[in-house]
Design an enzyme around this catalytic site. Sequence first.
Site, PDB file in Angstrom:
ATOM      1  N   LYS A   7       5.964  -4.407  -2.682  1.00 37.98           N
ATOM      2  CA  LYS A   7       5.560  -3.668  -1.172  1.00 37.98           C
ATOM      3  C   LYS A   7       6.697  -3.692  -0.069  1.00 37.98           C
ATOM      4  O   LYS A   7       7.494  -4.748   0.170  1.00 37.98           O
ATOM      5  CB  LYS A   7       4.499  -4.459  -0.465  1.00 37.98           C
ATOM      6  CG  LYS A   7       3.912  -4.203   0.653  1.00 37.98           C
ATOM      7  CD  LYS A   7       2.647  -4.427   1.124  1.00 37.98           C
ATOM      8  CE  LYS A   7       2.037  -4.378   2.652  1.00 37.98           C
ATOM      9  NZ  LYS A   7       0.735  -4.586   2.911  1.00 37.98           N
ATOM     10  N   ARG A  26      -3.424  -5.744   7.969  1.00 38.16           N
ATOM     11  CA  ARG A  26      -4.897  -5.381   7.525  1.00 38.16           C
ATOM     12  C   ARG A  26      -5.568  -6.723   7.120  1.00 38.16           C
ATOM     13  O   ARG A  26      -4.975  -7.831   7.107  1.00 38.16           O
ATOM     14  CB  ARG A  26      -4.740  -4.123   6.586  1.00 38.16           C
ATOM     15  CG  ARG A  26      -3.964  -2.982   6.707  1.00 38.16           C
ATOM     16  CD  ARG A  26      -4.148  -1.812   5.615  1.00 38.16           C
ATOM     17  NE  ARG A  26      -5.444  -1.728   5.126  1.00 38.16           N
ATOM     18  CZ  ARG A  26      -5.788  -1.909   3.723  1.00 38.16           C
ATOM     19  NH1 ARG A  26      -4.869  -2.312   3.029  1.00 38.16           N
ATOM     20  NH2 ARG A  26      -6.842  -1.744   3.191  1.00 38.16           N
ATOM     21  N   ARG A  81      -7.495  -3.635  -7.537  1.00 38.42           N
ATOM     22  CA  ARG A  81      -6.518  -4.602  -8.183  1.00 38.42           C
ATOM     23  C   ARG A  81      -6.376  -4.082  -9.539  1.00 38.42           C
ATOM     24  O   ARG A  81      -7.014  -3.521 -10.189  1.00 38.42           O
ATOM     25  CB  ARG A  81      -7.308  -6.045  -8.140  1.00 38.42           C
ATOM     26  CG  ARG A  81      -7.476  -6.582  -6.955  1.00 38.42           C
ATOM     27  CD  ARG A  81      -6.300  -7.657  -6.848  1.00 38.42           C
ATOM     28  NE  ARG A  81      -6.394  -8.208  -5.460  1.00 38.42           N
ATOM     29  CZ  ARG A  81      -5.614  -7.587  -4.330  1.00 38.42           C
ATOM     30  NH1 ARG A  81      -4.869  -6.716  -4.627  1.00 38.42           N
ATOM     31  NH2 ARG A  81      -5.696  -8.105  -3.195  1.00 38.42           N
TER      32      ARG A  81
HETATM   33  C1  BTN Z   1      -0.461  -3.960   6.158  1.00 40.69           C
HETATM   34  O1  BTN Z   1      -1.300  -5.208   6.283  1.00 40.69           O
HETATM   35  O2  BTN Z   1      -0.147  -3.746   5.162  1.00 40.69           O
HETATM   36  C2  BTN Z   1      -0.378  -3.310   7.445  1.00 40.69           C
HETATM   37  C3  BTN Z   1       0.525  -4.057   8.301  1.00 40.69           C
HETATM   38  C4  BTN Z   1       1.077  -3.140   9.490  1.00 40.69           C
HETATM   39  C5  BTN Z   1       1.867  -3.955  10.378  1.00 40.69           C
HETATM   40  C6  BTN Z   1       2.433  -3.114  11.699  1.00 40.69           C
HETATM   41  S1  BTN Z   1       3.974  -3.545  12.458  1.00 40.69           S
HETATM   42  C7  BTN Z   1       3.618  -2.428  13.623  1.00 40.69           C
HETATM   43  C8  BTN Z   1       2.251  -2.511  13.965  1.00 40.69           C
HETATM   44  N1  BTN Z   1       1.999  -3.577  15.025  1.00 40.69           N
HETATM   45  C9  BTN Z   1       1.125  -4.540  14.396  1.00 40.69           C
HETATM   46  O3  BTN Z   1       0.591  -5.470  15.008  1.00 40.69           O
HETATM   47  N2  BTN Z   1       1.015  -4.289  13.110  1.00 40.69           N
HETATM   48  C10 BTN Z   1       1.421  -2.882  12.840  1.00 40.69           C
END
Ligand code: BTN
Length: 321
Positions: A185, A120, A318
């Site tokens: 996390k 994200r 936060r």
């Molecule tokens: C976050 O930032 O918390 C969300 C991360 C999401 C990662 C997943 S891995 C599978 C899918 N492909 C990606 O490129 N991103 C999501």
Amino acid sequence: MKSKALIELLSDGQVHSGAALAEKLGVSRTAIWKQIRRAMEEGADIATIRGRGYQLVSRVDLLDRARVLREIAAGREQELSLTVLDEVDSTNAEVIRQINAGSKGVPVAIADCQTSGRGRRGRVWQSPRGENLYLSMGLTFHGGFGVLDGLSLVLGVAVANALERLGVPEVGLKWPNDIFLPDGKLGGILVELQGELEEGVVQVIAGIGLNVHMSRADGVDQPWSSLARACPQVGWSRSQIGGAIIDAVFDAVALFSDIGFADFRESWQRRDVFMGKSLKARGGDVEGVGCGIDDAGNYQIRTENGLVPVRAGEISLRVAK
Ligand code: BTN
């Protein structure tokens, strides 16, 4: 992974001679030696035992399509178009390509590693081979973007349900899209939208990243956890976890499409890691105590002036220090 067949042969943990491996794979012993070197460059821990052969020292949990499908409810398999990849830029990008190519069924991509995994807020999502779960699903909704309120929270509930069914205790959800365990996390969900290709038809790409075997995380700037850390006694299978999550997402999305977000509110709320915590939002303009979500999935902060809803994507929350 170019050496996937070799790793599969070695995955019993026994010592295999170069000659036996060469015969099984129908290649020369020199080719086996080259594959061993390549597998080691790709991160596999292989010992060379003088005069005897090669042994995989630590288990490599590569994806197995049949194992993924075994977790998915009977009959549902026909509804999805499952792609299991050794390596991909991003499983989200792969699902978008499949949607654009007119994929039949729900496109689902799962990979052993990602070279451009995305998180994200434009962050990079580290995706080392065989370590964690990288899974994306292309979900179709009818009724325009307005029907999607609360969807990302529903996906979190689906992942938490799947993990609890697999025996993971104390799964928490951090608004809006993080999966938590008590020490940090565990994973995150990246929701990306495709415009209305047909009137009122919306495509949502739900990308789920979950730490499975991860034992170190260089450059990660927040407390993190992994299933192997939380439950070291379990021999975690990424294929099994992936299949269980795919199935749980199918269940949750069917219910969400029928009756909307309301039925998920309680399931989300009881896993809320912010509940009762002192929080700051909107760069400190809103300060109060975490109070769960409203019917639309906004996070609510109880301030001196009453409940203030915080919209997903608007700001980050936060814990106040
Ligand atoms: C976050 O930032 O918390 C969300 C991360 C999401 C990662 C997943 S891995 C599978 C899918 N492909 C990606 O490129 N991103 C999501």
